[in-house]
Scaffold this motif. Sequence first.
Motif, PDB file in Angstrom:
ATOM      1  N   ARG A 126       7.067  38.230 -82.873  1.00 22.69           N
ATOM      2  CA  ARG A 126       7.909  39.160 -83.615  1.00 22.69           C
ATOM      3  C   ARG A 126       7.159  39.625 -84.869  1.00 22.69           C
ATOM      4  NH1 ARG A 126      11.416  37.683 -87.657  1.00 22.69           N
ATOM      5  NH2 ARG A 126      11.048  35.547 -86.981  1.00 22.69           N
ATOM      6  N   GLY A 127       6.970  40.926 -84.987  1.00 22.54           N
ATOM      7  CA  GLY A 127       6.369  41.492 -86.190  1.00 22.54           C
ATOM      8  C   GLY A 127       4.864  41.328 -86.323  1.00 22.54           C
ATOM      9  N   VAL A 128       4.179  40.949 -85.255  1.00 20.79           N
ATOM     10  CA  VAL A 128       2.722  40.799 -85.297  1.00 20.79           C
ATOM     11  C   VAL A 128       2.111  41.816 -84.332  1.00 20.79           C
ATOM     12  CG1 VAL A 128       0.770  39.235 -84.922  1.00 20.79           C
ATOM     13  CG2 VAL A 128       2.930  38.335 -85.810  1.00 20.79           C
ATOM     14  N   SER A 129       1.213  42.619 -84.851  1.00 20.11           N
ATOM     15  CA  SER A 129       0.616  43.662 -84.017  1.00 20.11           C
ATOM     16  C   SER A 129      -0.666  43.170 -83.351  1.00 20.11           C
ATOM     17  CB  SER A 129       0.291  44.898 -84.864  1.00 20.11           C
ATOM     18  OG  SER A 129      -0.805  44.639 -85.713  1.00 20.11           O
TER      19      SER A 129
ATOM     20  N   THR B  78      -4.053  38.293 -73.213  1.00 20.31           N
ATOM     21  CA  THR B  78      -4.776  39.402 -73.832  1.00 20.31           C
ATOM     22  C   THR B  78      -4.189  39.597 -75.228  1.00 20.31           C
ATOM     23  OG1 THR B  78      -3.211  41.077 -73.074  1.00 20.31           O
ATOM     24  CG2 THR B  78      -5.052  40.538 -71.571  1.00 20.31           C
ATOM     25  N   PHE B  79      -4.811  40.434 -76.028  1.00 19.70           N
ATOM     26  CA  PHE B  79      -4.263  40.742 -77.349  1.00 19.70           C
ATOM     27  C   PHE B  79      -2.857  41.325 -77.215  1.00 19.70           C
ATOM     28  CE2 PHE B  79      -8.829  40.900 -78.415  1.00 19.70           C
ATOM     29  CZ  PHE B  79      -8.836  40.023 -79.483  1.00 19.70           C
ATOM     30  N   THR B  80      -2.694  42.240 -76.285  1.00 24.47           N
ATOM     31  CA  THR B  80      -1.398  42.895 -76.085  1.00 24.47           C
ATOM     32  C   THR B  80      -0.340  41.888 -75.668  1.00 24.47           C
ATOM     33  OG1 THR B  80      -2.509  44.945 -75.461  1.00 24.47           O
ATOM     34  CG2 THR B  80      -0.196  44.728 -74.823  1.00 24.47           C
ATOM     35  N   GLN B  81      -0.654  41.035 -74.707  1.00 23.71           N
ATOM     36  CA  GLN B  81       0.308  40.034 -74.249  1.00 23.71           C
ATOM     37  C   GLN B  81       0.699  39.090 -75.383  1.00 23.71           C
ATOM     38  OE1 GLN B  81      -2.148  38.514 -71.114  1.00 23.71           O
ATOM     39  NE2 GLN B  81      -0.979  39.561 -69.511  1.00 23.71           N
TER      40      GLN B  81
ATOM     41  N   ARG C 281      -9.973  30.941 -79.384  1.00 18.15           N
ATOM     42  CA  ARG C 281      -9.854  29.800 -78.464  1.00 18.15           C
ATOM     43  C   ARG C 281      -8.414  29.615 -78.006  1.00 18.15           C
ATOM     44  NH1 ARG C 281     -13.120  27.174 -82.261  1.00 18.15           N
ATOM     45  NH2 ARG C 281     -11.337  25.917 -82.896  1.00 18.15           N
ATOM     46  N   ALA C 282      -7.469  29.657 -78.931  1.00 21.13           N
ATOM     47  CA  ALA C 282      -6.056  29.448 -78.584  1.00 21.13           C
ATOM     48  C   ALA C 282      -5.553  30.539 -77.650  1.00 21.13           C
ATOM     49  CB  ALA C 282      -5.207  29.404 -79.848  1.00 21.13           C
ATOM     50  N   ARG C 283      -5.924  31.780 -77.922  1.00 23.42           N
ATOM     51  CA  ARG C 283      -5.481  32.900 -77.084  1.00 23.42           C
ATOM     52  C   ARG C 283      -6.049  32.768 -75.681  1.00 23.42           C
ATOM     53  NH1 ARG C 283      -7.753  37.489 -75.865  1.00 23.42           N
ATOM     54  NH2 ARG C 283      -9.324  37.342 -77.473  1.00 23.42           N
ATOM     55  N   LYS C 284      -7.304  32.355 -75.580  1.00 25.20           N
ATOM     56  CA  LYS C 284      -7.940  32.220 -74.270  1.00 25.20           C
ATOM     57  C   LYS C 284      -7.397  31.021 -73.503  1.00 25.20           C
ATOM     58  CE  LYS C 284     -11.907  35.002 -75.174  1.00 25.20           C
ATOM     59  NZ  LYS C 284     -13.310  35.218 -75.000  1.00 25.20           N
ATOM     60  N   VAL C 285      -7.079  29.930 -74.200  1.00 28.60           N
ATOM     61  CA  VAL C 285      -6.480  28.768 -73.536  1.00 28.60           C
ATOM     62  C   VAL C 285      -5.141  29.165 -72.918  1.00 28.60           C
ATOM     63  CG1 VAL C 285      -5.348  26.556 -73.991  1.00 28.60           C
ATOM     64  CG2 VAL C 285      -7.645  26.974 -74.844  1.00 28.60           C
TER      65      VAL C 285
END
Length: 70
Positions: free
Chosen positions: A25-28, A16-19, A8-12
Motif C-alpha cells: 500500500r502506497g509504495v511505487s 517482479t518490481f510491479t508484483q 535478495r528479498a524480492r528475488k527470494v
Amino acid sequence: MKNNPFTRARKVKNLTFTQAANRMRGVSEQQLRNLEGIGATRNTDPAHVRIETALEIIKVFWPEIDHNDF
C-alpha cells in the motif's frame, strides 16, 4: 546489485518490481527500484525511507517479522 537486501528479498519471493509494488500500500515500483539502485536516477539510502514505506516493504519481503516490534 547482488548484495542489496531488497534485491535478495524480492528475488527470494520471486516477485517482479510491479508484483511487489502491487502488494504494498502506497509504495511505487519506482521507489523499489530506487532502493535497489536499479535504473534509478538516484540511489535512495534506506535510512531516508518513511516508516510507512518501510513497514509495507517488511510485510511483503519479511512477513515473519512481528510488526508489533515497531
